[in-house]
Motif scaffolding. Structure first.
Motif, mmCIF file in Angstrom:
data_model
loop_
_atom_site.group_PDB
_atom_site.id
_atom_site.type_symbol
_atom_site.label_atom_id
_atom_site.label_comp_id
_atom_site.label_asym_id
_atom_site.label_seq_id
_atom_site.Cartn_x
_atom_site.Cartn_y
_atom_site.Cartn_z
ATOM 1 N N LYS A 200 -88.346 4.087 15.548
ATOM 2 C CA LYS A 200 -87.473 4.225 16.710
ATOM 3 C C LYS A 200 -86.268 3.289 16.616
ATOM 4 O O LYS A 200 -86.398 2.088 16.406
ATOM 5 C CB LYS A 200 -88.253 3.940 17.991
ATOM 6 N N GLY A 201 -85.076 3.884 16.743
ATOM 7 C CA GLY A 201 -83.842 3.124 16.737
ATOM 8 C C GLY A 201 -83.395 2.637 15.373
ATOM 9 O O GLY A 201 -82.390 1.919 15.274
ATOM 10 N N LYS A 202 -84.086 3.016 14.313
ATOM 11 C CA LYS A 202 -83.773 2.502 12.984
ATOM 12 C C LYS A 202 -82.826 3.425 12.214
ATOM 13 O O LYS A 202 -82.851 4.650 12.384
ATOM 14 C CB LYS A 202 -85.059 2.289 12.177
ATOM 15 N N THR A 203 -82.016 2.823 11.375
ATOM 16 C CA THR A 203 -81.207 3.565 10.414
ATOM 17 C C THR A 203 -82.011 3.652 9.129
ATOM 18 O O THR A 203 -82.380 2.626 8.541
ATOM 19 C CB THR A 203 -79.860 2.865 10.158
ATOM 20 N N ILE A 204 -82.289 4.870 8.700
ATOM 21 C CA ILE A 204 -83.267 5.117 7.638
ATOM 22 C C ILE A 204 -82.589 5.680 6.400
ATOM 23 O O ILE A 204 -81.706 6.539 6.494
ATOM 24 C CB ILE A 204 -84.343 6.099 8.129
ATOM 25 N N MET A 205 -83.020 5.192 5.234
ATOM 26 C CA MET A 205 -82.640 5.823 3.981
ATOM 27 C C MET A 205 -83.845 6.587 3.455
ATOM 28 O O MET A 205 -84.881 6.000 3.125
ATOM 29 C CB MET A 205 -82.155 4.809 2.945
ATOM 30 N N LEU A 206 -83.715 7.902 3.406
ATOM 31 C CA LEU A 206 -84.768 8.785 2.902
ATOM 32 C C LEU A 206 -84.662 8.841 1.384
ATOM 33 O O LEU A 206 -83.571 9.043 0.840
ATOM 34 C CB LEU A 206 -84.587 10.179 3.501
ATOM 35 N N ILE A 207 -85.788 8.665 0.691
ATOM 36 C CA ILE A 207 -85.797 8.594 -0.771
ATOM 37 C C ILE A 207 -86.554 9.785 -1.351
ATOM 38 O O ILE A 207 -87.664 10.103 -0.928
ATOM 39 C CB ILE A 207 -86.460 7.286 -1.252
ATOM 40 N N ASP A 208 -85.942 10.425 -2.364
ATOM 41 C CA ASP A 208 -86.595 11.522 -3.072
ATOM 42 C C ASP A 208 -86.152 11.494 -4.528
ATOM 43 O O ASP A 208 -85.228 10.756 -4.896
ATOM 44 C CB ASP A 208 -86.260 12.862 -2.415
ATOM 45 N N ASP A 209 -86.803 12.317 -5.358
ATOM 46 C CA ASP A 209 -86.422 12.333 -6.771
ATOM 47 C C ASP A 209 -85.194 13.208 -7.018
ATOM 48 O O ASP A 209 -84.294 12.824 -7.756
ATOM 49 C CB ASP A 209 -87.604 12.758 -7.655
ATOM 50 N N ILE A 210 -85.170 14.413 -6.415
ATOM 51 C CA ILE A 210 -84.063 15.346 -6.655
ATOM 52 C C ILE A 210 -83.609 15.957 -5.342
ATOM 53 O O ILE A 210 -84.436 16.318 -4.496
ATOM 54 C CB ILE A 210 -84.487 16.487 -7.614
ATOM 55 N N LEU A 211 -82.308 16.104 -5.171
ATOM 56 C CA LEU A 211 -81.754 16.881 -4.078
ATOM 57 C C LEU A 211 -81.139 18.144 -4.676
ATOM 58 O O LEU A 211 -80.267 18.060 -5.542
ATOM 59 C CB LEU A 211 -80.691 16.089 -3.315
ATOM 60 N N THR A 212 -81.634 19.297 -4.248
ATOM 61 C CA THR A 212 -81.086 20.561 -4.763
ATOM 62 C C THR A 212 -80.249 21.203 -3.667
ATOM 63 O O THR A 212 -79.056 20.945 -3.569
ATOM 64 C CB THR A 212 -82.205 21.478 -5.269
ATOM 65 N N THR A 213 -80.853 22.009 -2.819
ATOM 66 C CA THR A 213 -80.087 22.571 -1.699
ATOM 67 C C THR A 213 -80.001 21.596 -0.525
ATOM 68 O O THR A 213 -79.174 21.769 0.369
ATOM 69 C CB THR A 213 -80.739 23.874 -1.190
ATOM 70 N N GLY A 214 -80.861 20.602 -0.500
ATOM 71 C CA GLY A 214 -80.902 19.671 0.620
ATOM 72 C C GLY A 214 -81.830 20.117 1.738
ATOM 73 O O GLY A 214 -81.920 19.452 2.781
ATOM 74 N N ALA A 215 -82.550 21.224 1.550
ATOM 75 C CA ALA A 215 -83.422 21.748 2.608
ATOM 76 C C ALA A 215 -84.551 20.774 2.943
ATOM 77 O O ALA A 215 -84.871 20.562 4.114
ATOM 78 C CB ALA A 215 -83.992 23.101 2.188
ATOM 79 N N THR A 216 -85.162 20.183 1.932
ATOM 80 C CA THR A 216 -86.246 19.233 2.179
ATOM 81 C C THR A 216 -85.728 17.993 2.897
ATOM 82 O O THR A 216 -86.333 17.509 3.863
ATOM 83 C CB THR A 216 -86.922 18.828 0.853
#
Length: 243
Positions: A200-216
């Protein structure tokens, strides 16, 4: 540096890692701690401008600010970035890491991500959150590749990692087999927040291996925002190239 990093560094001294580049598999002197030879450092497809202001994918013209995908689809995340373009020279290493059990690649790849992201003008992040796997897929693979990357990034950037903040509430088809519209439909509603007070109220960096379309990334970001996050940014090891 925390105790886990210290133990790993001591293990590296006692049991030195193979002197082999993680990208070209050639033996020789490597750039530490990324386990990469100088040739790969000089020739790998690191992302560089012009990039889409939203998804961070390479675009063809300096005159464009956003790609056609981001113009067509609204994004739940503010901005995304990546270390590398997902080209053939990158594919084999990520494939080994993700599908062939080479979890030891998480350390050099995660540290490389930390090195690159620390040189980008991001807002101050509160926490790192990895994209979760469905429990059955996690059991089969033995580890969450995104969570391991986030762990090493967190060590290096001195940021907490909330690897239980998100969970997959249902299984989905493999995104790689689907088209753009199918990916969005397949992943919609697949994530939820486990404990809203953690984000709550946090600025988050989401981490993944690959971004393709960005849907996930979109589906994860939407769940985090509904759960009370202030804003969500995305950073990945590689990004697909627009066609």
């Amino acid at each position: 540096m925390n105790w886990r990093t210290l133990i790993e560094d001591v293990c590296d001294i006692i049991y030195p890692p193979a002197n082999t580049c993680i990208f070209c598999n050639q033996q020789g002197e490597l750039i530490v701690p990324y386990s990469m030879c100088e040739h790969c450092w000089d020739t790998l497809p690191f992302t560089k401008p012009p990039l889409c202001d939203i998804c961070g994918k390479p675009i063809d013209s300096d005159k464009l600010r956003i790609c056609h995908d981001c113009a067509e689809y609204s994004r739940s995340f503010v901005k995304a970035g990546a270390v590398l373009e997902y080209m053939p020279s990158v594919h084999e290493t990520i494939y080994r890491y993700k599908y062939k059990g080479h979890s030891e690649l998480a350390k050099p790849l995660g540290l490389l991500m930390a090195h690159v992201v620390s040189r980008v003008a991001w807002p101050d992040m509160d926490v790192l959150v990895p994209v979760p796997l469905y429990y059955e897929r996690l059991r089969q693979r033995g580890y969450n590749q995104s969570a391991l990357l986030a762990r090493y990034m967190g060590y290096e950037l001195n940021l907490p990692v909330l690897d239980k903040a998100l969970y997959r509430c249902r299984d989905t088809k493999a995104q790689a087999t689907l088209g753009r519209a199918e990916r969005r439909a397949n992943i919609a509603g697949a994530f939820d927040v486990k404990d809203a007070k953690d984000i709550k109220g946090k600025t988050i960096m989401l981490i993944d291996d690959i971004l393709t379309t960005g849907a996930t990334a979109d589906a994860c970001a939407q769940a985090l925002l509904v759960g009370g996050a202030n804003a969500v940014y995305v950073f990945t090891l590689a990004t697909g190239v627009l066609k």
